[in-house]
Design an enzyme around this catalytic site. Sequence first.
Site, PDB file in Angstrom:
ATOM      1  N   LYS A   6       0.849  -1.220   0.138  1.00  0.00           N
ATOM      2  CA  LYS A   6      -0.082  -0.029  -0.022  1.00  0.00           C
ATOM      3  C   LYS A   6       0.788   1.074   0.083  1.00  0.00           C
ATOM      4  O   LYS A   6       0.678   2.210  -0.831  1.00  0.00           O
ATOM      5  CB  LYS A   6      -1.048   0.047   1.206  1.00  0.00           C
ATOM      6  CG  LYS A   6      -1.828   1.040   1.145  1.00  0.00           C
ATOM      7  CD  LYS A   6      -2.566   1.228   0.107  1.00  0.00           C
ATOM      8  CE  LYS A   6      -3.807   2.487   0.228  1.00  0.00           C
ATOM      9  NZ  LYS A   6      -4.590   2.694  -0.969  1.00  0.00           N
ATOM     10  N   ARG A  10       3.059   6.923  -6.647  1.00  0.00           N
ATOM     11  CA  ARG A  10       2.249   8.181  -7.305  1.00  0.00           C
ATOM     12  C   ARG A  10       2.820   9.326  -7.037  1.00  0.00           C
ATOM     13  O   ARG A  10       3.144  10.519  -7.881  1.00  0.00           O
ATOM     14  CB  ARG A  10       0.787   8.237  -6.915  1.00  0.00           C
ATOM     15  CG  ARG A  10       0.058   7.090  -7.298  1.00  0.00           C
ATOM     16  CD  ARG A  10      -0.708   7.452  -8.622  1.00  0.00           C
ATOM     17  NE  ARG A  10      -1.783   8.626  -8.475  1.00  0.00           N
ATOM     18  CZ  ARG A  10      -2.136   8.993  -9.400  1.00  0.00           C
ATOM     19  NH1 ARG A  10      -1.962   8.606 -10.825  1.00  0.00           N
ATOM     20  NH2 ARG A  10      -3.115  10.183  -9.201  1.00  0.00           N
ATOM     21  N   ARG A  33       5.834   3.189 -24.048  1.00  0.00           N
ATOM     22  CA  ARG A  33       6.356   2.991 -22.573  1.00  0.00           C
ATOM     23  C   ARG A  33       6.437   4.151 -21.837  1.00  0.00           C
ATOM     24  O   ARG A  33       6.961   4.206 -20.694  1.00  0.00           O
ATOM     25  CB  ARG A  33       7.387   2.341 -22.816  1.00  0.00           C
ATOM     26  CG  ARG A  33       7.246   0.805 -23.379  1.00  0.00           C
ATOM     27  CD  ARG A  33       8.537   0.033 -23.288  1.00  0.00           C
ATOM     28  NE  ARG A  33       9.857   0.785 -24.181  1.00  0.00           N
ATOM     29  CZ  ARG A  33       9.811   0.477 -25.351  1.00  0.00           C
ATOM     30  NH1 ARG A  33       9.212  -0.318 -26.095  1.00  0.00           N
ATOM     31  NH2 ARG A  33      11.030   1.112 -25.969  1.00  0.00           N
ATOM     32  N   CYS A  84      -3.414  10.269   1.780  1.00  0.00           N
ATOM     33  CA  CYS A  84      -2.598   8.986   1.479  1.00  0.00           C
ATOM     34  C   CYS A  84      -0.937   9.369   0.983  1.00  0.00           C
ATOM     35  O   CYS A  84      -0.193   9.150   1.293  1.00  0.00           O
ATOM     36  CB  CYS A  84      -3.211   7.806   0.720  1.00  0.00           C
ATOM     37  SG  CYS A  84      -4.550   7.518   1.424  1.00  0.00           S
ATOM     38  N   LYS A 104      -8.357  17.310  -4.599  1.00  0.00           N
ATOM     39  CA  LYS A 104      -8.549  16.854  -5.993  1.00  0.00           C
ATOM     40  C   LYS A 104      -9.777  17.161  -6.594  1.00  0.00           C
ATOM     41  O   LYS A 104     -10.895  17.637  -5.531  1.00  0.00           O
ATOM     42  CB  LYS A 104      -8.300  15.377  -5.933  1.00  0.00           C
ATOM     43  CG  LYS A 104      -9.456  14.514  -5.412  1.00  0.00           C
ATOM     44  CD  LYS A 104      -8.899  13.096  -5.586  1.00  0.00           C
ATOM     45  CE  LYS A 104     -10.260  12.274  -5.039  1.00  0.00           C
ATOM     46  NZ  LYS A 104      -9.969  10.703  -5.259  1.00  0.00           N
TER      47      LYS A 104
END
Length: 233
Positions: A42, A49, A82, A96, A152
Site C-alpha cells: 500500500k 504516485r 512506454r 494518503c 482533488k
Amino acid sequence: MHNDRIIGSPSKSAGRLAQRLYSSFVKGEFFSTNCTTAECVKLVENTSRDINIAFANELAAISDEIGIDVFETIQLANRHPRVNILTPGAGVGGHCIPIDPWFLVENTKAGDFVRHARKINDQRPIDIARKVLTELAKTKGKKVALLGVAYKPNVDDCRETPAEAILTELKQANVDVAYHDPYVSNWKCPKLNSLKQAEQWADLMLLVTEHDLYRTEQPKGLLLNNCGKIINS
C-alpha cells in the site's frame, strides 16, 4: 469492489478467514502474503504516485526555465508506448499520497529518492504562490481568489490540500485572499459564493483545483492555472 486484494496475515488460516470475508463482496483476485509486505504494498503504491507527480512538477519547473510548454511536451512524450508522464499541478494533497512515503522510509537509511520527491511536491505550492505574487505585483493588486481548495477535483475533502500552503504564503505577503469552491462550504479564509463574485472581487484568480465547473464556466479576468501560468487576462 472490483479491485484486487492483498491480504497480509500472520498465518495461512488467518489469511483464509480474511479471504472468506472479503469474498462476500469483492470480485477481484486475492493475493496472500505476510503483514509487513502487505502494508508496504500500500505504501509503495502511493509512493509511486508521489514520485511520478514530483517528476511532472519538476518538468514544469524545467520547462519554465527553458521556455517551452510543459503540457505540450508531456502530451508529445506520452505518445511513446512506454511513457506515461502525469500532469503537473499545484502540489499533492489528500490523506494518503503525501503521507505514505514517510511511513515507507521512516526507519530506513535508504530512500533519499523518495524523500527528495516529497521535498519537490511540498515546495510546489510555495513556488506557485510566488508566481502569483509576481503577477499580482504587475497589476499592483492586493486581492487573490483561490478557485478550488479541495485536494482533488470534484470532492469536498481538504486534507493536506496544496491550497493551504498557497494561502499561507500569500497571507505572509499581506495579500487579501478569499476562495471559491462549489464543494467546500467552509475553509481557512473568506468564501466567495459565486464565480461572478470572485471575478468582481479579485485582482487575480488562481485555479488550484480543476473542478469540472471551472471547465464549463471559465472565469473572466486575470486567471492563472495551477502551474502559475496566465490562462486569460
